[in-house]
Write an enzyme that holds these catalytic residues in place. Structure first.
Site, short mmCIF file in Angstrom:
data_model
loop_
_atom_site.label_atom_id
_atom_site.label_comp_id
_atom_site.label_asym_id
_atom_site.label_seq_id
_atom_site.Cartn_x
_atom_site.Cartn_y
_atom_site.Cartn_z
N ILE A 104 0.91 -1.15 0.00
CA ILE A 104 0.00 0.00 0.00
C ILE A 104 0.95 1.20 0.00
O ILE A 104 1.82 1.32 0.86
CB ILE A 104 -0.97 -0.05 1.21
CG1 ILE A 104 -1.77 1.24 1.33
CG2 ILE A 104 -0.28 -0.32 2.52
CD1 ILE A 104 -2.94 1.11 2.32
N SER A 105 0.82 2.06 -1.02
CA SER A 105 1.80 3.13 -1.21
C SER A 105 1.76 4.14 -0.07
O SER A 105 0.80 4.20 0.69
CB SER A 105 1.53 3.87 -2.51
OG SER A 105 1.66 2.99 -3.58
N GLN A 106 2.81 4.96 -0.03
CA GLN A 106 2.87 6.07 0.92
C GLN A 106 1.62 6.95 0.74
O GLN A 106 1.20 7.17 -0.40
CB GLN A 106 4.06 6.94 0.53
CG GLN A 106 5.21 6.91 1.47
CD GLN A 106 6.45 7.43 0.76
OE1 GLN A 106 6.84 6.89 -0.27
NE2 GLN A 106 7.05 8.46 1.30
#
Lengths: 260, 824
Positions: A104-106
């Site tokens: 899950i990206s930044q």
């Protein structure tokens, strides 16, 4: 419906003594109170995340301005999209592993991608690479319909349940190969491709509406180096521009170089 | 040969064999730079063993008794034999993931566990070797001969093992060597000790080794693949199926089938539907994506998609492309491209024989017998070396995306030498072009631009060097993902340029440089916030002074790579670091050249830990108080200087020679096997020769002095003239080149004399300092390995050899001082 409610009533009636019933009520009350307190805590952390990481423009990144996008980040409980063991890191300024080599990206990267595709209320969005479902949840707050495709079955199934559980009714999750897009629902106003291989699938460009926007992050799961924003003009299928955007401000470094 | 010598030989072989096998295993499971870091730190076990030996030396009398010595040796050998396979199996269970290291502190803990687990077997082995060498310092030249002979055999054996077996089995075979050593050591104990207790312990040890062997042969350990490796990801895809796996010392190759695998680097966004990608099998080297094998039935019209990538540009610049040379042919995409454009003779050059085998045998039908066609000539060779020794001339020389995107994106290759992209290499390619021919080099694009700029600069330098004006002989095109540089010996004609212009525009590719390019012509379709390409190409073509200024000011290191500094992938500049950190905070993470930083981290860790391990035994020895009062600060310094210089000097020569001979032997397997084993072997021979000379009454001091000066002189000569001399001999057949390589190494036999002669001398004057000397040499070797690479990156291989020369001068000077040392 009746079958579902039946066991509950049996349980309650079987608590014959008053004391036990009282204890049960008290327990339920405490649990609810705790959960509220828990969610309240997360709401505060989430607010902090929006304020410092997204709207604040820390570490040289450009602050995000779109109030609708910021609003969506305030609403969506990011901690529900990360593995249990990592919940305490959910609102930190970092990507988190969700298994199967996916992340899950930044928060900033998700927000920047969302802002780049300029989602409007009446838009229809397509996402390739559902992952945890967080990006889809954010989009669902901003557009009419979100169609999202995940190739890895366990991730897709979990995301579908999670999104349904959180009440995101305008998101449809499909498990399958996203290369050919979702022709039945095309064209789309905006497309997010979070699982890019070594090329952007041309069918996705075809399914983009004139005036539509598509965004692809480039780099490995933990290091988004740049975002490719593809925009389609109104002058036909070849009226396409790609903008190469660095999510972080590397420009100060380059401005020290020659030729400036 | 006595039992102890057999033990020494086998343990030394197992240690070197284990190192070679571990590098391979870690490269598959993680990434090879982490492999290198973990093993470097683990090898500090050699330094740490000095501390243990110092402790044992405090009870010197007990060690001198043959029985005790034999007991300790057996204990160390058994520990090594047990922990070698155990450590290998155990690290596969540690969930260490280098990708997460910046984000997750726990990863540092896991990394620590890696170090600790890998450290134990090396520590045990080093203790055993040190015990043998130190307790018999009088005989050290002869013993050291066995040590080096064993190491040489181990290196050669490991490479041989990896040819026939996967790493998991190779490690068990190496463990077999260690067990052999342990058995001989136990036999020694049982012969010396008649007590029942000794026999019982020996029996227990043998039983433990037997049980372990039985366990691992029935359930061999499996290398854990990081979930972020391309192969792991591909195997998670729906209907994914692993079709073939082949291993060799070069790398492990896997082929995966899945309907979701499609390889078309930087495919144009407007690729028409009728140019769809045919079915492909994913192709993985060391579990990382390395292209694809494309379905082919002999009909090239079905390969339309190939024309929609920037790699096809040379075929639209040069219409007559009958003779094509593809360097790094891999799965064959660019061979197909050449055939599609009517090539009648394609030379496909591929370094890994397994790749060729797999296409010819396992996927013969799927690939349409691509590598067996009459018009495709496959050469198992390294690309640069192939062209250096080739006679012909080609219409197109094509070098496309030889490394994977994943590796390129994070700069993992930063510290690897590559003779493919040096200034001299580009000149060679150009000389092998027909007058109107085109050299085409494609690289992945990175932001901010690095590879493409350095490539352009290298081509400018190569053309300049040939006395050709670069301004009208270069074209640089870019898609959103790849950049292709075209270079010609003749200027591009207006017709060629117009053709290319139309072709790129149709595909929405941008022109980054074109002869006579107008303003506003670049940066149109793939728009960069700042057109660094125009700025860079302008600066690079504006004369030497402006070019130098550009190199100085650009935030990445883009000065052309040369054969002396063959590090094309090295872009890191220290100067940019503070700016990066101050302006971007944690956001610098994606832009770091990881290979370089890991190298620096390795050096720092080994320097700190190594320093500690040098100080520790000395402190322990000094606490012995008045029993050994007779060594002064001066003599300690002398020991330090001598053994430090030897440790560093040896590794500097070794590292520099490996990189030089990798170019000359033009095959990574032969190069590493020949150089590693060869150098150890000649050093061993030197050591053996020293033993004979000493036995014949030659002065140890004189011998050491002459040997040190000889190595210093040879290193200096090699620094100046080795590369040009080798380059003229590149055309020789492999067997002859191996012979030349041995001839180059032979004079370095003198290197093998110095360490044992030093031990022998020290044994006579300050025997209690022997463990310390052992520790110094062990630590210095480890630190010097990463230091050599850093020096080579910064200053070139010649400087590394000069530094080695200086080390041996220091050693020679130290030997001169030996005369003043008190003789008991």
């Amino acid at each position: 419906m009746s079958r579902l409610s039946e066991p509950r009533s049996i349980t309650l009636e079987s608590c014959s003594t008053l004391g036990l019933r009282f204890a049960l009520v008290l327990f339920t009350f405490v649990v609810v109170l705790f959960a509220q307190d828990h969610d309240e805590n997360f709401r505060k952390v989430r607010e902090d995340m929006v304020r410092t990481q997204l709207a604040g423009g820390s570490w040289g990144v450009e602050a995000l301005r779109d109030p609708r996008v910021l609003g969506a980040f305030r609403e969506v409980p990011r901690h529900r999209f990360v593995p249990d063991a990592l919940v305490r890191h959910a609102y930190e300024d970092r990507p988190l592993p969700i298994g199967y080599g996916q992340t899950i990206s930044q928060p900033y990267i998700v927000a920047k991608m969302t802002e780049l595709i300029e989602p409007k209320k009446d838009h229809r969005a397509l996402e390739i690479g559902t992952g945890s479902g967080y990006q889809a949840a954010i989009l669902s707050r901003l557009v009419t319909d979100v169609y999202t495709i995940e190739i890895i079955e366990p991730l897709g199934v979990a995301a579908r349940e999670r999104l349904a559980g959180l009440g995101h009714r305008n998101v449809e999750v499909r498990v399958g190969d996203g290369y050919y897009g979702w022709p039945e629902k095309a064209p789309f106003d905006c497309i997010v491709v979070t699982a890019a291989a070594d090329h952007i699938p041309p069918p996705l460009i075809e399914q983009l509406k004139p005036g539509g926007r598509l965004v692809v992050p480039i780099g490995n799961p933990f290091q988004t180096q740049r975002l490719m924003l593809v925009t389609k003009g109104n002058k036909g299928p070849r009226d396409i521009r790609v903008r190469d955007i660095m999510p972080v401000r590397f420009v100060p470094l380059l401005s020290g170089s020659s030729g400036q | 040969m006595r039992r102890r010598e057999v033990v020494l030989l086998l343990i030394s072989a197992a240690v070197l064999g284990d190192e070679v096998v571990l590098v391979r295993a870690f490269s598959i499971g993680l990434w090879h730079h982490f492999a290198y870091m973990v093993i470097s730190v683990a090898l500090l076990g050699f330094g740490a063993s000095g501390t243990l030996l110092a402790v044992l030396a405090r009870r010197k009398t007990s060690l001198d008794k043959q029985g005790r010595g034999a007991g300790w040796l057996a204990a160390a050998a058994v520990l090594f034999a047990l922990t070698l396979p155990l450590a290998f199996a155990l690290v596969q269970t540690i969930p260490f993931d280098p990708f997460l290291i910046v984000w997750d502190r726990r990863q540092l803990l896991y990394l620590g566990c890696y170090y600790l687990v890998m450290f134990v077997p090396f520590f045990a082995a080093a203790t055993a070797i040190g015990l043998v060498l130190i307790t018999k310092s009088e005989e050290s030249p002869r013993l050291y001969f066995y040590n080096l002979l064993g190491s040489a055999a181990g290196a050669a054996l490991a490479v041989g093992l990896l040819e026939i077996a996967p790493v998991e089995q190779a490690v068990l075979a190496v463990a077999g060597l260690a067990q052999g050593a342990a058995l001989f050591a136990l036999l020694d104990v049982v012969t010396v000790h008649t007590a029942r207790r000794a026999r019982l312990l020996a029996a227990v040890a043998i039983l433990a080794m037997f049980t372990l062997t039985l366990h691992f042969t029935t359930r061999p350990p499996v290398v854990r693949l990081s979930q972020y490796k391309g192969l792991t990801y591909a195997l998670n895809l729906p209907t994914a199926c692993l079709l073939a796996t082949r291993t060799s010392p070069i790398g492990r190759i896997d082929v995966v089938e899945s309907s979701a695998i499609r390889q078309a680097p930087g495919l144009s966004l407007v690729t028409p539907q009728d140019a769809a990608i045919p079915p492909q099998y994913g192709f993985f080297v060391d579990a990382e994506t390395a292209g694809a094998i494309t379905a082919f039935d002999g009909n090239t019209t079905a390969l339309g998609y190939l024309d929609w990538m920037s790699t096809a540009a040379p075929y639209f610049a040069r219409r007559d492309s009958r003779r094509v040379c593809v360097l790094g042919a891999g799965g064959g995409a660019n061979v197909l491209l050449a055939l599609r454009h009517g090539a009648q003779h394609v030379d496909a050059v591929e370094v890994d024989p397994n790749v060729v085998e797999i296409l010819r045998k396992d996927f013969h039908k799927f690939s349409g017998g691509l590598y067996e066609r009459a018009d495709v000539h496959v050469h198992v060779a390294e690309g640069r070396a192939f062209l250096e020794s080739a006679d012909g001339q080609w219409d197109i020389v094509d070098i496309s995306l030889v490394d994977s995107f994943a590796a390129a994106a994070v700069g993992l290759g930063a510290v690897n030498e590559s003779y493919l992209y040096t200034q001299e290499a580009l000149a060679t390619y150009l000389q092998h072009l027909r007058p109107e021919g085109v050299l085409s080099v494609t690289r992945w694009i990175r932001t901010p631009p690095r590879d493409e700029i350095k490539l352009f600069a290298t081509a400018v330098a190569a053309l300049d060097g040939m006395g050709l004006n670069p301004t009208d002989r270069l074209v640089l095109l870019r898609s959103w993902a790849t950049a292709t540089l075209l270079v010609k010996r003749e200027p591009f004609s207006a017709e060629e340029l117009n053709g290319l212009r139309r072709w790129s525009e149709e595909r929405l590719f941008d022109v980054a440089y074109f002869p006579g390019m107008g303003t506003g012509e670049g940066n149109r379709f793939n728009v960069l916030e700042r057109d660094s390409y125009a700025q860079a190409t302008n600066a690079l073509l504006a004369g030497a002074a402006r070019r130098e200024e550009f190199f100085r000011e650009y935030p990445f290191f883009v000065t052309p790579a040369t054969d002396d500094r063959p590090y094309f992938f090295h872009f890191f500049r220290w100067r940019a670091l503070p700016l990066m950190l101050s302006k971007a905070g944690v956001a610098w993470v994606p832009f770091v050249e990881w290979g370089y930083l890991i190298l620096v981290a390795t050096l720092l860790q080994s320097a700190v830990l190594g320093g500690l391990m040098i100080v520790l035994p000395l402190t322990l020895l000094r606490r012995k108080g008045s029993c050994h009062p007779h060594y002064s600060r001066g003599s300690r310094l002398l020991v330090l200087a001598y053994f430090l210089a030897l440790g560093v000097g040896f590794m500097f020569v070794e590292m520099a020679l490996i990189q030089r001979l990798v170019f000359f032997l033009a095959n990574p397997v032969y190069a590493v096997a020949v150089v590693l084993a060869g150098l150890l072997l000649v050093a061993g021979l030197g050591s053996g020769w020293a033993a004979r000379l000493v036995a014949h009454g030659h002065s140890v001091k004189r011998l050491a002095f002459v040997a040190a000066l000889a190595v210093a002189t040879i290193s200096a000569i090699y620094a100046l003239g080795l590369h040009p001399a080798l380059r003229t001999l590149l055309g020789l057949p492999l067997a002859a080149r191996v012979a030349v390589a041995f001839a180059v190494m032979l004079p370095l036999a003198a290197m093998g004399m110095l360490f044992p002669l030093g031990l022998r001398h020290l044994g006579r004057i300050h025997a209690e300092l022997l463990p310390w000397a052992w520790a110094i040499n062990g630590c210095a070797s480890v630190v010097a390995t990463s230091l050599a690479t850093l020096v080579a990156l910064g200053a070139g291989l010649a400087v590394v050899l000069f530094a080695a020369s200086a080390c041996y001068v220091v050693a020679a000077l130290a030997v001169r001082q030996w005369a003043s040392a008190p003789v008991p």
